[in-house]
Design a protein around this motif. Structure first.
Motif, PDB file in Angstrom:
ATOM      1  N   LYS A  79       1.981  -2.063  -2.986  1.00  0.00           N
ATOM      2  CA  LYS A  79       1.106  -0.918  -2.726  1.00  0.00           C
ATOM      3  C   LYS A  79       1.283   0.133  -3.825  1.00  0.00           C
ATOM      4  O   LYS A  79       0.315   0.646  -4.377  1.00  0.00           O
ATOM      5  CB  LYS A  79       1.463  -0.338  -1.349  1.00  0.00           C
ATOM      6  CG  LYS A  79       0.796   0.963  -0.986  1.00  0.00           C
ATOM      7  CD  LYS A  79      -0.639   0.770  -0.554  1.00  0.00           C
ATOM      8  CE  LYS A  79      -1.329   2.130  -0.479  1.00  0.00           C
ATOM      9  NZ  LYS A  79      -2.759   2.061  -0.352  1.00  0.00           N
ATOM     10  N   ILE A  80       2.562   0.437  -4.124  1.00  0.00           N
ATOM     11  CA  ILE A  80       2.827   1.456  -5.142  1.00  0.00           C
ATOM     12  C   ILE A  80       2.244   1.029  -6.473  1.00  0.00           C
ATOM     13  O   ILE A  80       1.574   1.802  -7.157  1.00  0.00           O
ATOM     14  CB  ILE A  80       4.352   1.705  -5.270  1.00  0.00           C
ATOM     15  CG1 ILE A  80       4.886   2.321  -3.978  1.00  0.00           C
ATOM     16  CG2 ILE A  80       4.658   2.597  -6.448  1.00  0.00           C
ATOM     17  CD1 ILE A  80       6.396   2.390  -3.905  1.00  0.00           C
ATOM     18  N   ASP A  81       2.477  -0.227  -6.831  1.00  0.00           N
ATOM     19  CA  ASP A  81       1.952  -0.720  -8.104  1.00  0.00           C
ATOM     20  C   ASP A  81       0.434  -0.588  -8.153  1.00  0.00           C
ATOM     21  O   ASP A  81      -0.134  -0.141  -9.150  1.00  0.00           O
ATOM     22  CB  ASP A  81       2.356  -2.195  -8.306  1.00  0.00           C
ATOM     23  CG  ASP A  81       3.861  -2.312  -8.579  1.00  0.00           C
ATOM     24  OD1 ASP A  81       4.452  -1.276  -8.961  1.00  0.00           O
ATOM     25  OD2 ASP A  81       4.410  -3.403  -8.389  1.00  0.00           O
TER      26      ASP A  81
ATOM     27  N   VAL B 229      -1.533   1.475  -6.466  1.00  0.00           N
ATOM     28  CA  VAL B 229      -1.969   2.867  -6.582  1.00  0.00           C
ATOM     29  C   VAL B 229      -1.753   3.385  -7.990  1.00  0.00           C
ATOM     30  O   VAL B 229      -2.616   4.032  -8.586  1.00  0.00           O
ATOM     31  CB  VAL B 229      -1.218   3.757  -5.562  1.00  0.00           C
ATOM     32  CG1 VAL B 229      -1.504   5.219  -5.835  1.00  0.00           C
ATOM     33  CG2 VAL B 229      -1.620   3.391  -4.148  1.00  0.00           C
ATOM     34  N   LEU B 230      -0.576   3.074  -8.534  1.00  0.00           N
ATOM     35  CA  LEU B 230      -0.262   3.593  -9.869  1.00  0.00           C
ATOM     36  C   LEU B 230      -1.218   3.022 -10.911  1.00  0.00           C
ATOM     37  O   LEU B 230      -1.668   3.718 -11.818  1.00  0.00           O
ATOM     38  CB  LEU B 230       1.189   3.259 -10.231  1.00  0.00           C
ATOM     39  CG  LEU B 230       2.222   4.004  -9.381  1.00  0.00           C
ATOM     40  CD1 LEU B 230       3.625   3.622  -9.820  1.00  0.00           C
ATOM     41  CD2 LEU B 230       2.025   5.506  -9.488  1.00  0.00           C
TER      42      LEU B 230
END
Lengths: 691, 691
Positions: free
Chosen positions: B681-683, B685-686
């Motif tokens: 998820k973080i990847d 979004v980033l």
């Protein structure tokens, strides 16, 4: 929060070994170290390796999933770990610990990864979390590594037992296998902060409170905000004190007016501070911080393994009766004895002094003069010794009472220290004021105590560290030179830059910051000197003011130059200290009324036909009226500014709306159509139920 | 809550007409009337029809969507409306007003239609909501009908202006177009409740508090719970009082011991009551009731149309300075003058009495004896008149101050009434105790006041209503007979059963219940008599105990037989009264210490070498120690029992978990897989952000 549980359940010996192997296999990626751990000289290799494997190990195997680089200085058999973390790991930890960050609507919200795209500043993921936040998260993750059932002791130390759920890091620290743990300073930042904060040309400017919070966290920032606010609040009493000192207006109301002003002023100050504090904590997103009695226990809490009655999670359980027993049957008697000792030392001092005065004061010679000061010196030394012993005992007792929550632990320690320091510093004043009943002696005694303590404090806090600082720099340089020649680098430490190692070496030698406790205690005692006996010594506020103007700067200097960087801590208020200051301000009403009521000069000025009964009534009435005014003032000044109140209500209202929205899965703008939908729904449910 | 807004915006004249037409067209379905509205004799037909159309009209047209049946008694030109509601309508209202009901897990939750299948007792939808709840919901919906922009006045009354957002029903009531509004009793239920509650054979049993709450709502149930608790708490002081009365042990400590016991006991009682109260409100699901400063304003609040700073909804806005101006510049002076008048009447009484004593007490004759009592009679009459006038003025002033929230309105009224009654009842006692300083007079005066007031109260509250009750029954029978012969039935009133009409006619003649205010006030004054001067009159507690045992029954009798049924109100505590009782218990420390300190007999018993200065110190010290003990007792007794605390923490924890669960859309049991999901998820979004 759930993680601890999961880990404990999943962990097994095979997996630990697997963790170490994966650690060795992992290719070293360059990282920025944020926290340093120093093992004791000669710490067992297996214990060190186990810790590294725990810190590096994946969450699934019960590890902290942090990045670790180890530097081994073989010449003195010491290992130093440099700890860092990937951004993804930090964000995940921020989510799990409910860290508050600024949302797109400029309000603070608990950070969640699900919703992370809507938080401000996420574009630059490296600087999204401040260094202080990162260090705090790393600390939390390190402390959260707990022993599983199979891990009965620390490898290499068969005698150091672990029990299930016990924080492994805390055990290493308490048994001094790890001797030092500190987050690293940011050299550029701290330089800038120092320049804005304590330099001479800024004496009359506001402190950079937001920057302090950014670098040191809310708890320390609130201390400095309080110190600054209190210092400004001292200006009016100091000003009136000067006027009283230079004029000689005589009246029965002279002392009374000053005392009444001071008492009301203290209340206003404490109330207005509460407002300002709520403004700050709103701005910093900590105002909503609610701690429940059933939060996770502090890492040093111990007991048999049970479960939390609220969350149902496994945690140590320590029976309440046991803690109460320890508190009431051991701590209370010991503290009482200590207070008694302080009292008798004081009594002894007065007897000695009287004896010395009688014997030596008549003849003025150099020898006699020094003998006259002997009792004071003996008293100071004795009190110093007793104080030092008491503090150690109090700390031990407090640990032993085994409080579940950090806040309970802190509050009990504060009460212990305050009680003793209160007796220590004020009992002699009470003795002079209400037993000897000598106003002139009270004034000189108060002045001596206040000024001496402040001078000693200033020297201790500002001069000594400053002198040591220069010497320390040289030492570290020498150590580093030696180190470079001798050390053997192991693991994958190639990426720790020379200057970071130099910085760590330097900070390792710095003093550890022991929290804001002592600084508050100093202010608390000063507040007592100024307000408890203000009718006896109106100049006290001026002395306190002068002291505090420099105190702010010397405290700031210590934070920046003398101490290791502390881990940032959140806070919404100054906590128990607010209560402590308010108690003093209530006590001050009593002491001042009593002082004025007992003053023979004042009583001479009363009409001579006033009977003793009526004197009782008059002074009790005055005291109660002042107390009532204080209560009224405290009630009439709201604890939060209106805008903070509205903003908080707005947030609560909006989150309620959001919850309802989620509940209904319908947009609020469609509310007008709800009635018919409701009916259908109700009919459907009722039909179903009746079948 | 949004509905008000929607309605106001949508309403137009055409739609109102359409509403009336639809009302006429609607086929009359049999319904159970729950609330009765009586229009004034001769009220304009158009106003009546408008109100009916509003009550029946659909929500979309700004109506309340209730069921209405009208009975017109043409012989006296009076219309009576019987109001009921369909279950679907009531459930929808329960949802909108966040009514708390028992969920499947046995905890109270805010009722929602979305989730209604999971609430207990929904199977039998008719009895899911209690009658009291239904009546409360109907009241809320009726009050929520507000005037729109176009509705400038009440039809038929051009001079009675309406402004946007004003509650139409409240206007009808305040201008007396509607003269009576009462929810109907449930004859079977109330008979059973009465039998369980006040019958003689049950004098020593507990009151059926849960049934009272079920029938009358939490506010009234809490009053009776408090009354019962307080009565039991009077037993120990009454017991000691008897012992003191029959023994004659003389000592300087005699009064002191009794006073100290009473003071500590009062504190313990108030604290333990708080615990019990939290138990009750937990059991009743009202403990979480949080009222915010920015809740909907009370229906009688007026001002220019503005918007709520938090919710953004349109509502009347009344500037704070204006309310403060009215309060500080009008109310405070008027109340002060009233207090002054009460004081001077008291002074006049003592002067008259003294004069009468001098002139007539020497000779014992029948005439002289009655003249001796004349001052008391005149005093009682005057005070009665002043009191009656003051109550009216206080009510008017309180209305005029225009408080936004019901709680603020109530609290300001309570303070006004308490202040005056306090001065009225206690000032003469203070005068005797601290100015005349005559203990014997204080004792007899206190006994006279306490016993007279209680006797009058009992007669007023129990005897008079009982006698009237019989007569009233006959009257109603006659009225109904006449009515049956003369009345013309209109609209669709066929379904109002004869016995319901008979019941309504009967209840219409009953007195309106004015809330718990007067009952609490009576207890408050009694508490003052018992504890403020307990060292002077130890038997006070016994008299109070005897009074209260009958008071519970006569109050219960009034609720069941004398008064119209009141609308149920929620409450989590006894609110401002808790504070009022606590203030009296603090004041009692001062008065009792002063009484004992000033008692010449006590002071004779002190060693003769004690100086006046030391007497000051001793009694101030004793008072402060007792106050400190009170604070310590209050602090050491937790406000909630542990099980309530745990249950509340559990609920909070579970709702937090549920929220998180919703947030992540993942099951908590899958938590172990979260880390890898987080990373993805973080990847994602980033990546998105960096593009």
């Amino acid at each position: 929060m759930d993680r601890g549980e999961v880990k404990v359940a999943v962990m097994s010996d095979e997996e630990v070994t697997a963790g170490i192997q994966s650690m060795v296999r992992q290719s070293p990626a360059p990282f920025r170290p944020l926290v340093v751990l120093e093992f004791a000289v000669g710490a067992k290799q297996s214990a060190i390796e186990w810790m590294i494997s725990k810190l590096q190990g994946s969450e699934a195997t019960g590890g902290a999933e942090l990045e670790v680089s180890a530097v081994v200085m073989t010449y003195k058999q010491q290992t130093v770990l440099y700890i860092g973390a990937k951004n993804t790991r930090l964000l995940s930890a921020a989510d799990m610990t409910s860290l508050c960050k600024v949302y797109k609507d400029n309000h603070y919200r608990e950070f969640t990864i699900e919703d992370m795209a809507n938080f401000k500043g996420i574009e630059d993921v490296d600087s999204f979390l401040t260094t202080a936040e990162k260090q705090k998260l790393i600390l939390h993750e390190m402390e959260a590594v707990r022993a599983s059932d199979e891990e009965g002791h620390i490898p290499g130390y068969d005698k150091i037992k672990l029990w299930t759920g016990k924080s492994i890091l805390k055990k290493y620290l308490s048994r001094e296998i790890i001797t030092k743990m500190y987050p690293l300073h940011e050299p550029e930042e701290i330089k800038k902060l120092g320049a804005d904060w304590y330099q001479l040309k800024r004496v009359f400017k506001e402190q950079p409170i937001d920057d302090i919070r950014h670098y040191f966290g809310e708890k320390i920032a609130l201390y400095f905000a309080f110190l600054g606010y209190y210092t400004i609040a001292l200006i009016p009493p100091a000003f009136i004190g000067i006027i009283y000192f230079i004029t000689s207006w005589q009246s029965m109301y002279r002392e009374a007016i000053f005392a009444v002003f001071n008492l009301i002023w203290a209340t206003i100050f404490l109330e207005v501070w509460k407002r300002y504090c709520s403004e700050l904590s709103y701005r910093w997103g900590t105002i909503d911080m609610v701690s429940s009695k059933y939060d996770e226990p502090r890492a040093n809490y111990y007991g048999t393994l049970g479960e939390n009655p609220v969350t149902g999670k496994p945690e140590p359980v320590f029976p309440k009766w046991k803690r109460n027993f320890r508190f009431y049957c051991v701590t209370v008697p010991i503290v009482s004895v200590a207070l008694g000792i302080a009292f008798y030392i004081m009594l002894g001092y007065f007897i000695m002094q009287e004896w010395a005065d009688k014997k030596y004061a008549s003849e003025k010679s150099w020898v006699n003069f020094s003998v006259l000061y002997l009792p004071t010196v003996i008293y100071a030394v004795l009190i110093g010794i007793v104080n030092a012993i008491y503090r150690k005992v109090a700390k031990k007792l407090n640990d032993w009472e085994n409080h579940r929550l950090q806040s309970a632990y802190d509050n009990h320690l504060i009460v212990k220290l305050i009680l003793f320091d209160f007796v220590n510093c004020f009992i002699s004043l009470f003795y002079v004021a209400f037993y000897i009943q000598d106003m002139a002696l009270l004034r000189s005694h108060l002045a001596a105590l206040l000024i001496t303590q402040q001078l000693i404090g200033q020297v201790q806090e500002a001069m000594v560290p400053f002198l040591f600082l220069k010497r320390r720099k040289k030492q570290v340089d020498e150590v580093l030179k030696k180190q470079n020649a001798l050390q053997k680098k192991e693991y994958f430490n190639g990426e720790i830059a020379e200057d970071v190692q130099r910085q760590a070496g330097m900070e390792s030698e710095m003093e550890e910051y022991n929290g804001t406790m002592d600084d508050y205690l100093e202010m608390f005692l000063q507040f007592g000197y100024v307000f408890l006996f203000s009718s006896a010594f109106p100049l006290a506020a001026l002395w306190a003011l002068i002291n505090n103007v420099t105190e702010i700067r010397s405290d700031a200097f210590k934070m920046v130059k003398v101490f290791q960087r502390p881990f940032a801590e959140s806070a919404a208020s100054i906590g128990a200290w607010q209560v402590a200051f308010e108690l003093i301000s209530i006590m001050a009403v009593m002491t001042n009324c009593a002082l004025i009521g007992m003053n023979p000069e004042v009583r001479k000025l009363l009409p001579s036909d006033v009977t003793a009964v009526n004197i009782v009534l008059i002074f009790v009435a005055v005291e109660h009226i002042i107390l009532a005014i204080k209560v009224a003032v405290a009630y009439l000044i709201p604890d939060q500014p209106k805008w903070v109140e509205i903003e908080l209500a707005k947030t609560a209202y909006q989150s309620k709306l959001a919850l309802q929205e989620k509940h209904f899965q319908v947009n609020l703008s469609k509310h007008i159509h709800r009635t018919s939908q409701d009916k259908e729904k109700i009919d459907a449910v009722l039909k179903e139920k009746s079948q």
